[in-house]
Design a protein around this motif. Structure first.
Motif, PDB file in Angstrom:
ATOM      1  N   LYS A 165      13.201 -29.239  20.437  1.00 27.97           N
ATOM      2  CA  LYS A 165      12.866 -28.062  21.248  1.00 27.97           C
ATOM      3  C   LYS A 165      11.394 -28.073  21.632  1.00 27.97           C
ATOM      4  O   LYS A 165      11.031 -27.748  22.764  1.00 27.97           O
ATOM      5  N   GLU A 177      10.763 -30.844  24.266  1.00 30.45           N
ATOM      6  CA  GLU A 177      11.251 -30.417  25.581  1.00 30.45           C
ATOM      7  C   GLU A 177      10.256 -29.462  26.243  1.00 30.45           C
ATOM      8  O   GLU A 177      10.009 -29.546  27.454  1.00 30.45           O
ATOM      9  N   ALA A 178       9.692 -28.547  25.437  1.00 31.05           N
ATOM     10  CA  ALA A 178       8.710 -27.606  25.974  1.00 31.05           C
ATOM     11  C   ALA A 178       7.440 -28.343  26.398  1.00 31.05           C
ATOM     12  O   ALA A 178       6.836 -28.027  27.434  1.00 31.05           O
ATOM     13  N   GLU A 238       7.274 -31.420  27.464  1.00 27.25           N
ATOM     14  CA  GLU A 238       7.597 -32.130  28.696  1.00 27.25           C
ATOM     15  C   GLU A 238       7.558 -31.190  29.909  1.00 27.25           C
ATOM     16  O   GLU A 238       7.044 -31.555  30.967  1.00 27.25           O
ATOM     17  N   LYS A 239       8.051 -29.967  29.735  1.00 20.96           N
ATOM     18  CA  LYS A 239       8.022 -29.000  30.828  1.00 20.96           C
ATOM     19  C   LYS A 239       6.591 -28.621  31.202  1.00 20.96           C
ATOM     20  O   LYS A 239       6.250 -28.530  32.383  1.00 20.96           O
ATOM     21  N   VAL A 240       5.758 -28.401  30.174  1.00 19.87           N
ATOM     22  CA  VAL A 240       4.350 -28.057  30.427  1.00 19.87           C
ATOM     23  C   VAL A 240       3.642 -29.222  31.111  1.00 19.87           C
ATOM     24  O   VAL A 240       2.859 -29.025  32.048  1.00 19.87           O
ATOM     25  N   LYS A 265       4.866 -31.434  33.082  1.00 15.40           N
ATOM     26  CA  LYS A 265       5.282 -31.513  34.484  1.00 15.40           C
ATOM     27  C   LYS A 265       4.666 -30.378  35.307  1.00 15.40           C
ATOM     28  O   LYS A 265       4.234 -30.591  36.441  1.00 15.40           O
ATOM     29  N   LYS A 266       4.617 -29.183  34.719  1.00 11.61           N
ATOM     30  CA  LYS A 266       4.035 -28.044  35.432  1.00 11.61           C
ATOM     31  C   LYS A 266       2.541 -28.248  35.683  1.00 11.61           C
ATOM     32  O   LYS A 266       2.023 -27.920  36.745  1.00 11.61           O
ATOM     33  N   GLN A 287       1.064 -31.140  35.684  1.00 10.14           N
ATOM     34  CA  GLN A 287       0.867 -32.470  36.272  1.00 10.14           C
ATOM     35  C   GLN A 287      -0.006 -33.347  35.371  1.00 10.14           C
ATOM     36  O   GLN A 287      -0.983 -33.954  35.810  1.00 10.14           O
ATOM     37  N   VAL A 306       2.446 -24.529  25.575  1.00 13.38           N
ATOM     38  CA  VAL A 306       3.742 -24.902  25.007  1.00 13.38           C
ATOM     39  C   VAL A 306       4.346 -23.714  24.276  1.00 13.38           C
ATOM     40  O   VAL A 306       5.549 -23.443  24.375  1.00 13.38           O
ATOM     41  N   GLU A 321       5.803 -21.503  26.750  1.00 13.08           N
ATOM     42  CA  GLU A 321       7.077 -22.040  27.231  1.00 13.08           C
ATOM     43  C   GLU A 321       8.200 -21.715  26.252  1.00 13.08           C
ATOM     44  O   GLU A 321       9.354 -21.496  26.660  1.00 13.08           O
TER      45      GLU A 321
END
Length: 228
Positions: A128, A131-132, A134-136, A138-139, A141, A167, A170
């Motif tokens: 978990k 994944e968070a 990875e999202k941060v 990408k957001k 960059q 994170v 997120e």
């Protein structure tokens, strides 16, 4: 320590040698241990692990008491035992010692029950968090995210590149005083304080800038008596 430091220097050197394009890419770091410490599911997993650890430790302590009993019994009765009986008692003690060591390694040793249970309970939490992250990444960059709690030893970290709180945000665990815009309230004005005893001073000018009646009357009388 040297291997970890070499790893950090290798990462930095790789960025420096990669050329201007790579150096221009954004990077950041997070503290995964700090993040997991904020997660309720991680706290629940630790509670369960602590419970198992205490249970197994009590079992080991009970076995050690049995071993102590064998020791004391053998010591008290040694003088009356025949050699074959002594050998039998000694073998029992050695066997008990081996059983305790085997059980202890089975529960607490490398890849023992506690180790496996920790992996089982922590993996969903770690997934978990990753994944968070990875999202941060990408957001924001980010080309690379370093884990401050990982194998690499970071000798210095600039807070500017700390994305730990993002994170947590997120994951819905961010602190209210971090990464949040400040709220703007109504502008308040405070009237200047009056000078003590100002009402007794005929030359005092009020806060509004309008002369009081006593001062105005005196000024008019003074104007009428002024020499021509």
């Amino acid at each position: 320590m040297r291997m970890r430091l070499a790893g950090v220097l290798g990462v930095v050197a790789g960025l420096l040698l990669a050329g201007p394009a790579a150096q221009a890419q954004k990077f950041g770091w997070v503290d995964s241990e700090f993040i997991m410490g904020k997660m309720p599911e991680f706290a629940k997993a630790q509670k369960e692990l602590n419970g198992l650890s205490e249970t197994w430790q009590k079992e080991i302590e009970a076995q050690k008491k049995d071993l102590d009993h064998l020791y004391h019994t053998y010591h008290d009765e040694e003088v009356v035992l025949t050699e074959p009986m002594k050998k039998k008692r000694q073998d029992e003690i050695l066997l008990k010692e081996q059983e305790i060591k085997t059980y202890q390694n089975k529960q607490f040793g490398y890849e023992g029950q506690l180790f496996k249970k920790r992996q089982e309970l922590n993996k969903p939490v770690q997934d978990k968090v990753f994944e968070a992250i990875e999202k941060v990444a990408k957001k924001k960059q980010l080309a690379m995210v370093i884990d401050k709690a990982g194998d690499l030893t970071l000798l210095y970290t600039n807070p500017t590149y700390d994305y730990t709180e993002f994170v947590l945000e997120e994951l819905g665990l961010a602190a209210e005083d971090r990464n949040q815009p400040g709220t703007k309230g109504p502008v308040k004005t405070v009237a200047p304080p009056k000078t003590p005893g100002a009402s007794a001073d005929p030359a005092f000018e009020s806060d509004s800038g309008t002369p009081d009646k006593a001062t105005d009357a005196k000024a008019k009388r003074a104007a009428g008596k002024s020499p021509k």
